[in-house]
Design a protein around this motif. Structure first.
Motif, short mmCIF file in Angstrom:
data_model
loop_
_atom_site.label_atom_id
_atom_site.label_comp_id
_atom_site.label_asym_id
_atom_site.label_seq_id
_atom_site.Cartn_x
_atom_site.Cartn_y
_atom_site.Cartn_z
N ARG A 43 0.93 -1.65 -0.07
CA ARG A 43 0.44 0.09 -0.03
C ARG A 43 1.07 1.36 0.05
O ARG A 43 1.69 1.70 0.88
CB ARG A 43 -0.62 -0.06 1.04
N GLN A 44 0.81 2.20 -0.64
CA GLN A 44 1.25 3.24 -1.04
C GLN A 44 0.90 4.53 -0.76
O GLN A 44 -0.15 4.96 -1.33
CB GLN A 44 2.74 3.13 -2.71
N THR A 45 1.73 5.35 0.02
CA THR A 45 0.36 6.51 -0.08
C THR A 45 1.72 7.71 -0.26
O THR A 45 3.29 7.58 0.11
CB THR A 45 0.47 6.91 1.51
N GLY A 46 1.02 8.22 -0.90
CA GLY A 46 2.49 9.29 -1.24
C GLY A 46 2.41 11.06 -0.51
O GLY A 46 2.64 11.49 -1.08
N LEU A 47 0.78 11.55 -0.70
CA LEU A 47 0.41 12.85 0.29
C LEU A 47 -0.77 11.78 1.45
O LEU A 47 -1.40 11.25 1.37
CB LEU A 47 -0.78 13.71 -0.73
N VAL A 48 0.10 12.48 2.48
CA VAL A 48 -1.48 12.31 3.00
C VAL A 48 -1.23 13.83 4.21
O VAL A 48 -0.13 15.05 4.64
CB VAL A 48 -0.37 11.53 5.32
N GLY A 49 -2.21 14.53 4.72
CA GLY A 49 -2.64 15.41 5.02
C GLY A 49 -3.99 16.28 5.99
O GLY A 49 -4.77 14.85 5.46
N THR A 50 -3.91 16.84 6.59
CA THR A 50 -5.68 17.22 7.32
C THR A 50 -6.28 17.92 6.00
O THR A 50 -5.59 19.13 6.49
CB THR A 50 -5.06 17.54 8.45
N MET A 51 -7.19 18.09 5.95
CA MET A 51 -8.11 19.69 5.42
C MET A 51 -8.88 20.36 6.40
O MET A 51 -9.30 18.40 7.40
CB MET A 51 -8.89 18.62 3.72
N VAL A 73 -8.60 24.34 4.62
CA VAL A 73 -6.59 24.51 4.52
C VAL A 73 -6.20 23.25 4.41
O VAL A 73 -6.76 22.35 5.15
CB VAL A 73 -5.93 25.76 5.09
N LEU A 97 -3.28 21.09 6.38
CA LEU A 97 -2.18 20.77 6.75
C LEU A 97 -1.24 20.10 5.73
O LEU A 97 -1.26 18.62 6.64
CB LEU A 97 -2.56 20.69 8.52
N VAL A 127 5.50 6.46 0.95
CA VAL A 127 5.47 5.11 1.85
C VAL A 127 4.50 3.58 1.73
O VAL A 127 3.89 4.01 1.04
CB VAL A 127 5.70 5.57 3.12
N GLU A 157 -10.32 16.45 7.90
CA GLU A 157 -10.39 15.08 7.51
C GLU A 157 -8.83 14.85 7.07
O GLU A 157 -8.76 15.89 6.75
CB GLU A 157 -11.26 15.77 6.64
N LEU A 208 -6.74 13.30 4.71
CA LEU A 208 -6.09 13.13 3.00
C LEU A 208 -5.10 12.25 2.72
O LEU A 208 -4.34 12.86 3.24
CB LEU A 208 -6.72 14.72 2.93
#
Lengths: 348, 352
Positions: free
Chosen positions: A23-31, B218, B220, B256, B283, B285
């Motif tokens: 499982r490849q994750t390229g971006l993680v963020g919080t909206m 926004v 983060l 990763v 949320e 993402l």
């Protein structure tokens, strides 16, 4: 004979891949969805804590301790702190022994919500059409020098009925100086445009009137009488009675100092609430009186001197001794050679 | 859960949310200029007419289920060129038939609420100027096929309040929304409509169940090591797990990965932007994929305070896509989010 016909034979196999799937994750963020917090009010919060001195006046305390050995009497007003009172009292199971501890906590919280909005329009453009012939344009630039001064006074008073009243008074001084000069230039081009320009040397830009609420100081003094007489009656099996009437007085002193600074404010809404809580804790104690006994034992000391006469010293050396002094023959006045002389010495 | 959609295209990726429809000489893209996105965001959605003609280019946001009442918030910037009335927003029922839509008159700059058939239901008195950002909020309540309420707020002021039949179909519901230049007369080259800070609420639940009001969406991004670092770096190695996952627009050139269920990464995140904000929702993402077509899932993970929350495992495709996990309240406190809690957040993924 029945034949069994088999047309096809197979096995269904559920295969699972042995190659791991990554499982490849390229971006993680919080909206985030953020809400703009807009407020035209400027909360100013002042917190005042009342410091109070609880004073217990011990009016009279008369006790007769056991066996009528001693009598201790307090008379008159003696201010004792609770710590002092506690020091002279010790818990006891003796019936009727009561000591009253009074504590009061008062918090005064001042909250001011002051929305302030002020709009001053300085430039004015006035257009008038007179009989559709004359058009006069009046442009006025108004300069203003505004000197606001506001004094807020907060007075708090709490009567004996514990219902606090608050008065907020606002003394506002407002002076405005306006100078305007107008120039009008009429023009007649079928319509007459009358333009008058008003200007002045100074210009003021005041979108919001800065107001500084300098200080609101409330000095609260309160004398709160509990109106409670507490009698300490101690009954001792013997002929002992202790009566300790006390009057408790609370004399709080409240000093509230707020410096309210606001750039924009229109109105002042101040909510003042003061919570007053008085709790009385009672515990059984036995007054313990430190009694210092001073015992003085009189002694009669007499010095007597007995004298039987002249002091005498008696030395008993020997009952008697015979001393023989050889006499020089040349002493003419002892012309008794080889005479014996006897002296007797007595010591007592 | 009452928040149905939160999107400001802050990933800089047009595929972040919604399905794109491009019709006529036009483009739809995420831009960071012309117009300037609403700060502190850095991107917005833009529909541009590249050559004069009739266009219908927009995003479609499909809700998870049909709703009888929705609150839609979006900010819109119209740079007009030609044309007459621009259809900027449309809501559809569960059969994708238009119920109502909003038009903006290029001449009078007023807003018009139409029934899906084209009939005018209400027209605003207030005007919405061109070449400026405006906050628009649209409430649609469909009680029945004859009774409903449609209200439109412009910059915080209600400018249309219609009560009556606001259905155009036999279905008394709403299930999808189109935003953009959804139709209208032919426009000229250079006309564009930009959208930003889109959010949709329904009315269930206790929070995010009504008018959304002005706000900002926004993103983060990871900016430091978090509590969990168990996955393996793949692609271009940036040196840390967290900076394999913070590039914008997102890509899979560095990432990763893990095939072991339970393997978890969480990263420290940027703080909220400066300003006076409160938080409607958070949320998580993730832009993720499977390395092959075999099954594999990710649980989007959030760590708030001492509480680690892993969302329901979401099956991944073999092509990269966005996955979301909504947290309307702080799982650490079960209360609404505080700015302090958001600033202390960690987000990441858990292999499932």
């Amino acid at each position: 004979m029945t034949d069994r016909w088999t047309g096809s034979v197979g096995t269904t196999v559920d295969l699972k891949s042995i190659v791991p799937t990554n499982r490849q994750t390229g971006l993680v963020g919080t909206m985030l969805d953020l809400v703009i917090v807009t407020s035209s009010t400027y909360p100013v919060t002042g917190t005042a804590t009342t410091r109070q001195t609880v004073r217990l006046d011990l009016l009279t305390c008369t006790s007769r301790l056991y066996s009528n050995l001693e009598t201790l009497t307090y008379t008159g007003l003696e201010a004792l702190t609770y710590a002092q009172l506690e020091q002279i009292c010790t818990p006891s199971s003796l019936p009727g022994s009561v000591i009253v501890a009074t504590s009061q906590t008062t918090a005064l919280r001042l909250t001011a919500m002051r929305p302030l909005t002020r709009t001053i329009t300085q430039a004015q453009s006035v257009t008038r059409v007179i009989d559709r012939i004359y058009q006069r344009v009046l442009t006025a630039v108004q300069g203003q020098s505004v000197v606001p001064s506001r004094i807020y006074t907060l007075a708090l008073s709490i009567p004996k009925n514990r219902a606090p009243t608050t008065q907020v008074s606002l003394l506002r001084q407002f002076s405005r100086a306006t100078l305007a000069r107008a120039a009008t230039q009429p023009r007649m081009v079928r319509q007459i445009s009358l333009t008058r320009a008003v200007s002045q040397s100074t210009s003021a830009h005041i979108a919001g009137l800065p107001v500084k609420l300098s200080a609101a100081t409330a000095v609260q003094s309160r004398s709160l009488a509990l109106s409670r007489a507490i009698s300490l009656i101690r009954t001792i099996q013997q002929v002992t009675a202790a009566v300790v009437p006390r009057v408790s007085q609370l004399a709080p002193s409240v000093t509230v100092s707020n410096v309210l600074d606001c750039r924009q404010a229109v109105s002042l809404t101040r909510a003042t609430s003061q919570a007053t809580a008085v709790s009385i804790q009672a515990s059984n104690v036995t007054p313990r009186y430190f009694i210092t006994l001073s015992l003085t034992q009189g002694q009669a000391m007499s010095l007597q001197t007995a004298s039987t006469g002249a002091p005498a010293k008696v030395f008993q050396v020997c009952p008697s001794r015979t001393i023989i002094f050889p006499m020089c023959q040349r002493a003419a006045h002892f012309q008794a050679p080889r005479r014996a002389v006897r002296f007797t010495v007595e010591v007592r | 859960m009452t928040r149905l959609l939160t999107c400001g295209y802050e990933t800089g990726d047009i595929n972040e949310a919604g399905a794109s429809t491009i019709s006529g000489p036009s483009t739809i893209a995420v831009v960071n200029g012309t117009p300037t996105p609403r700060a502190p965001g850095t991107y917005c959605l833009k529909v541009l007419c590249t050559s004069g003609g009739s266009i219908a280019t927009y995003k479609t946001f499909t809700l998870s289920a049909a709703k009888t009442e929705v609150w839609i918030r979006f900010n819109i910037y119209i740079h007009p060129a030609g044309g007459s009335e621009y259809t900027i927003a449309v809501i559809f029922d569960s059969t994708s038939t238009a119920q109502t839509y909003i038009g903006w008159n290029n001449s009078t700059t007023v807003l018009i609420l139409h029934l899906g058939s084209g009939a005018t239901l209400a027209t605003s008195v207030a005007t919405m100027s061109a070449d400026a950002w405006h906050l628009m909020e649209w409430r649609t309540q469909i009680t029945s096929t004859t009774v409903g309420v449609s209200e439109i707020w412009l910059d915080g002021t209600r400018v249309i309040n219609f009560a009556g039949d606001n259905t155009n179909t036999a279905n008394a519901n709403v299930q999808s929304v189109n935003l953009g230049f959804c139709g209208g007369a032919a426009v000229s080259t250079g006309m564009y409509v930009a959208l930003d800070d889109i959010a949709i609420n329904d009315t269930s639940g206790t929070i995010n169940n009504g008018q959304i009001s002005d706000g900002r969406v926004v993103l983060l991004k990871p900016n430091g090591v978090g509590t969990n670092t168990a996955q393996t770096r793949g692609g271009t190695d940036s040196g840390n797990n967290w900076d394999q996952c913070n590039e914008l627009p997102p890509s899979m050139t560095d990432y990763v990965y893990s095939a072991t269920a339970g393997t978890r990464d969480t990263y420290a995140l940027e703080d909220m932007p400066a300003g006076s904000w409160s938080v409607n929702c958070v949320e998580v993402l993730a832009y993720a994929q499977n390395s092959d077509t075999n099954p594999g899932s990710l649980g989007l993970t959030l760590k708030s305070g001492a509480t680690t929350s892993e969302g329901t495992a979401q099956a991944l495709n073999s092509t990269a896509a966005y996955y979301r996990q909504l947290y309307e309240t702080d799982p650490n406190t079960t209360a609404t989010w505080t700015n302090t809690a958001v600033n202390a957040l960690e987000a990441g993924t858990t292999v499932r």
